[in-house]
Design an enzyme around this catalytic site. Structure first.
Site, short mmCIF file in Angstrom:
data_model
loop_
_atom_site.label_atom_id
_atom_site.label_comp_id
_atom_site.label_asym_id
_atom_site.label_seq_id
_atom_site.Cartn_x
_atom_site.Cartn_y
_atom_site.Cartn_z
N GLU D 20 0.83 -1.20 0.00
CA GLU D 20 0.00 0.00 0.00
C GLU D 20 0.87 1.26 0.00
OE1 GLU D 20 -2.41 0.77 3.48
OE2 GLU D 20 -4.23 0.74 2.28
N GLU D 212 -22.16 13.08 10.17
CA GLU D 212 -23.14 12.00 10.30
C GLU D 212 -23.68 11.97 11.72
OE1 GLU D 212 -21.33 8.13 9.70
OE2 GLU D 212 -19.53 8.73 10.76
N HIS D 251 -20.23 4.95 10.50
CA HIS D 251 -18.93 4.62 11.08
C HIS D 251 -19.09 4.19 12.52
CE1 HIS D 251 -17.92 7.24 7.65
NE2 HIS D 251 -16.95 6.35 7.51
#
Lengths: 294, 374, 374, 294
Positions: D20, D212, D251
């Protein structure tokens, strides 16, 4: 002006209901100290010398103005008591406890640095501004020792401080503020960290440093002088000039090891920046006279 | 409290730090069982607290049974009063590292000290090659992080598998340092073996005496002390140092006692013992004098200047000690501080001649020791 | 992972926190052994993860054997699918306290919450009497200090022996909080008994799933979940919530999936299940669709807008899932992000009609669910 | 001026030799980021994209000027990597790790606060100043999303950010600096702590907040506006308006519990200080036009 405390400083006493706490609270008040309240968990509602006792520092500071806290708390509980005082925003703390675990002492000093607070001790007689106030247990009633005047004193010792201060007084001087940083290997506050306060104090003409073998605190003071952060006359008395290497003589941590921490090195450091080091307690007064032109 | 090597290594093993195979023996008879365990070659390591055991010949590398028995017998019979020997497998050493953890009183942190030149005294290295000394500072609250272990390893020039093993040893050493309230924990040398293992070749562990209430793994026995007087005073909690001069110090206050020690030397006197009965011990005058009397000193010098340690209480103690112990040598007193008038009355009543000035008292003691009048 | 009361209390006991005598039973047959241990009166506590067990009649106070057997049988037979009952000694309660520890994300500290009115829901109290809630903040590195335990105790109005016992319980609860990587550890109520003992009346412990690699005391078994689909998705690490509407969501990105959920509600649709296969799960399209197909939904809605979760990989996954699972309902796709052109080519090749706008896709799914054309 | 990073910011990559790390280092450079070096323990001497790899952050900063560090480090090692960066004096850190243990996250944030550093993440796509630089993994190549402009964006989400940002761009705007604080319950840096940077940035005309349900971060932003510490136009999009109470949706930590953390409350808070809350992603662009008078 005095360093650390004067007669107006509002002092809290943690561990006020213990035998030592009561006894010295009485003496601190007798010496002029403005003791405003005390703390002993579980003893709220009691009074000591007319002062209210609270369960916790937090409850005390909710009720009273507090600027400094005096701890009469056993060594194993000292870390907790210091943390409690710091948590309530108290920035001046004196702990006389003799026997604070080393790893606790490291955490105490770390917390003090983090909070920007001065923790004086452990293993000290405390702090006295003769004629004004005291936090700790100085024999302020011995007038040939604890006479007000214009000399600042910093020390690691108890009895030796009486000895040296008596010589300062005998030479015709008196004391502004005496700070006993204590004899532990990791004191909460180091000599050099007190010097700026003496430097800024109009009522202090010179500083006497009562040190000993081991560690680097005397060298740090010399460095402050070298850096121009302390400019007043400095006279030191250092115990352990003739101490053999490898023996722990004096306070814990007072040891010469691998050639480091010897009094010889300390003398060189202090003299190299214009300070004087007295070979005998008696000479401290002579050097003060010399440096102050008297 | 300084522990013996074999005890430090016990602690290492408990914490998962590899040590060579070893067995502790107290006589040559046990050597067979020990060498069966370690094989040959092996190392005979006298268990003494003194430094420089190698130079003093107290550590012996032996190849076979015959040599082992001979050298072992020599060690037990040596001048150094060897009571215990650690019989240890000889490890194939590729390189040696110095590694220790202590506290930094200025930064208020724990401090790891390491050096790629293992085996030598770190103090010597600090003088001769300070640039070789690696220091890593650890916050006492958050503790050691893996990156700090790696930082030390990489500075030592380690890599690959050895780097990982070293980091692991360092992490475990730090755990042991904290868990034991250590003043100092040291592995010197730390071996890197031919098989790329990381093994503690020696071990030092010094436990903070102020933590006794929460650290009681090892009892303070006679073997930790050089003399009976030092051992007995340690049990009492009375600071005591043994010398071999003429004047027994029985003073109060660590700083004042040290100062009196200096003054005696300035005046040409010699000290028999350093004894500090101030602070919590100020009522132990009888016990303190008893310890002084164990020495062949010529005079006992009492100097105090106390606060909580009240002068009258100390004076009473001195008088009681004289009455009970009937000392065979003169006593010079200089007792000041809280209630000093009362103290001096007590001393005079007992027939003593109290002095009020430290230097005067020191001169008097030195004079008596030199044969002068008491 | 939320633990059952009996598990939380196991943890309490391991950490030295007193709990009432108790035994866990799974059938009425075991009641005798349990009541022999606890005596009468006793409390039957259904072990379910839901809140408000008391109000739902799932906790029963019983006085004798006959009553115990009857109520126990009732509980095992109840609508709530009770599998385990904790049979607990009835304690003589003088007063009840609320006590919990969680984290404060703003201050970056651990936070103790306490209230002298135990037993009630703390959320309710936060609404009705916030001034009664006591908070104490703990530095995560230095940990809790005794003065902080006392601070909480004194604020609760405790004193004397009870203050000391409470402080001890709080210290141990904090140890358990840290050692278990807890999101929340709660004792509600904490009993003060007639004998001035401090005993955990109930226990909640929720362990951070991100700490699974170092916390593996309890296995994730079916009993922790309300439905098979929730259990199976948890084993896969796929976030999943069960609803009972018409549209199965199979979206990527927690925020985007929630937004799609909202949009469906705005458009008058209903959600069958919330499923998020983004992040590490973006290659799990087959498994995700399988979970969706367990519901009696009318359409599967796929919405993604990914970065690492490449659109082409997701599209391939969808096509593979269709080929393997042969879904019996239409699939609406709206796949955007890295390699979206390739993704849409793949979808078209498979006979799907890819959409590019989330709202359009939502409207399409709602229309299908309402009986419109696929 | 950009917030957090621009093309001059000297960026270190921790975990650069991992799959990555390599992949996104390549992309970060491709996006204009000034990556100066990388760190992977044990890999010193290697190069990635022409940048030197060092054993440790300390060794890297001895050799290279470093202002910010990008972490491609697994969640369980993230605390150590953040501490390592902080210890070397790095004040801007981005960690994309998804799955950092909660108790580690608390310690990370505490350390960041203590050092006065900004730790962005975990569980984030990172930070991007479109057209200049990126730390993290944004699909900067999707031009209808990551177009430079004068709107600041702060977000907890990844995919939803692409969705909303696309709408901002569709409305004719572009982005100055996008900060993904991440979706974890305890992000290293909170929305409100970034607002002063947007306030001070001449190139940012307005801020879009992508929030959120759950927590209090949106309310904290409203409070900043109420206190006059943030005065620019604020448009929010908040996921979870219709989320049922007691379910963890979105989340980790995004849950409405005891009536707290509901989107309804957040809308009230933001609107009470003159902010706008868009019901649908599409409306964000409309509100921006309205507030900016376009």
């Amino acid at each position: 002006m005095s360093i650390f405390i004067d007669e107006n400083t509002k002092v809290l006493v943690q561990g006020i209901t213990g035998k030592e706490g009561r006894f010295w609270t009485d003496h601190m008040i007798g010496c002029g100290t403005n003791v405003v309240a005390g703390v002993t968990p579980g003893k709220e509602g009691q009074k000591v010398e007319g002062r209210e006792v609270y369960h916790s520092v937090r409850r005390a500071v909710e009720q009273e103005d507090v600027e400094a806290s005096m701890l009469f708390v056993p060594p194993r509980f000292t870390k907790d008591a210091v943390f409690e005082a710091l948590d309530s925003g108290i920035k001046k703390i004196v702990t006389v406890a003799d026997g604070i675990p080393l790893h606790d002492a490291i955490q105490i000093r770390k917390a003090a640095l983090l909070e920007g607070a001065l923790v004086i001790g452990g293993n000290t007689s405390g702090v006295i501004s003769p004629g004004k106030a005291m936090m700790g247990f100085f024999p302020y009633w011995i007038e040939r020792v604890y006479k007000p005047g214009r000399i600042g004193i910093m020390t690691r010792s108890g009895s030796l401080t009486n000895e040296v201060t008596a010589m300062v007084v005998k030479a015709g001087f008196g004391v502004t503020s005496l700070i006993g940083i204590g004899g532990d290997p990791v004191p909460g506050t180091r000599f050099a960290e007190m010097l700026p306060f003496y430097e800024a104090d109009d009522e202090t003409d010179a500083v006497v440093l009562i040190g000993e073998l081991g560690g680097s605190m005397e060298e740090e003071c010399a460095q402050m002088k070298r850096d121009g952060l302390f400019t007043k006359p400095l006279v030191a008395f250092l115990g352990g000039r003739t101490a053999p290497e490898g023996k722990r003589m004096g306070h814990a941590g007072a040891i010469v090891s691998g050639g480091k921490g010897s009094v010889k090195d300390k003398i060189e450091a202090i003299e190299s920046v214009g300070g004087k080091v007295a070979e005998r307690p008696r000479f401290v007064g002579d050097y003060l006279k010399e440096l102050l032109g008297q | 409290m300084k522990l013996f090597e074999y005890q430090a290594k016990e602690t290492f093993r408990k914490n998962g730090i590899p040590t060579p195979q070893s067995m502790l023996i107290t006589s040559v008879d046990e050597l067979g069982a020990a060498s069966d365990m370690t094989g040959f070659p092996l190392v005979l390591k006298s268990q003494l607290l003194m430094g420089g055991r190698g130079k003093a010949g107290l550590i012996r590398f032996v190849k076979d049974r015959a040599q082992a028995e001979e050298e072992c017998a020599q060690l037990f019979a040596s001048y150094y009063n060897v009571k215990k020997i650690l019989v240890e497998q000889a490890v194939h050493i590729k390189s040696e590292i110095y590694l220790s953890i202590t506290v930094d009183p200025v930064a208020a942190k724990h401090m790891i000290i390491a050096c790629a030149d293992g085996g030598v005294e770190i103090e010597t290295l600090a003088e001769t090659a300070p640039e070789k000394i690696i220091r890593e500072y650890i916050d006492p609250d958050s503790g050691i992080s893996p990156y700090q272990m790696r930082n030390v390893a990489f500075q030592l020039g380690l890599n690959g598998d050895v780097m990982k093993k070293f980091s692991s040893v360092l992490g475990k050493l730090y755990t042991a340092f904290k868990a034991n309230d250590a003043e100092l924990i040291e592995i010197n040398p730390l071996f890197i073996t031919g098989d790329e293992d990381v093994v503690a070749g020696d071990g030092k562990l010094s436990i903070d005496d102020n933590s006794d209430f929460r650290q009681n793994t090892y009892e303070k026995t006679r073997e930790y002390y050089d003399s009976d007087a030092e051992y007995e005073s340690a049990l009492e909690g009375i600071p005591y140092l043994q010398f071999d001069g003429d004047i027994s110090l029985m003073c109060a206050g660590a700083g004042l006692t040290t100062t009196v020690y200096d003054l005696i030397n300035y005046e040409g006197g010699t000290v028999a013992n350093y004894l500090e009965f101030g602070g919590p011990n100020y009522k132990k005058a009888v016990r303190a004098m008893e310890l002084c009397l164990k020495n062949e000193s010529k005079v006992i010098l009492v100097v105090t200047f106390g606060t909580i340690a009240r002068a009258d209480v100390m004076a009473e103690g001195i008088v009681e000690a004289i009455n009970r112990l009937k000392p065979d040598r003169p006593i010079v007193t200089c007792i000041r501080g809280t209630n000093e008038e009362e103290a001096n009355r007590i001393l005079k009543d007992a027939g003593l001649v109290p002095l009020y000035d430290t230097e005067e008292a020191v001169r008097k003691a030195v004079s008596i020791a030199a044969g002068g009048d008491a």
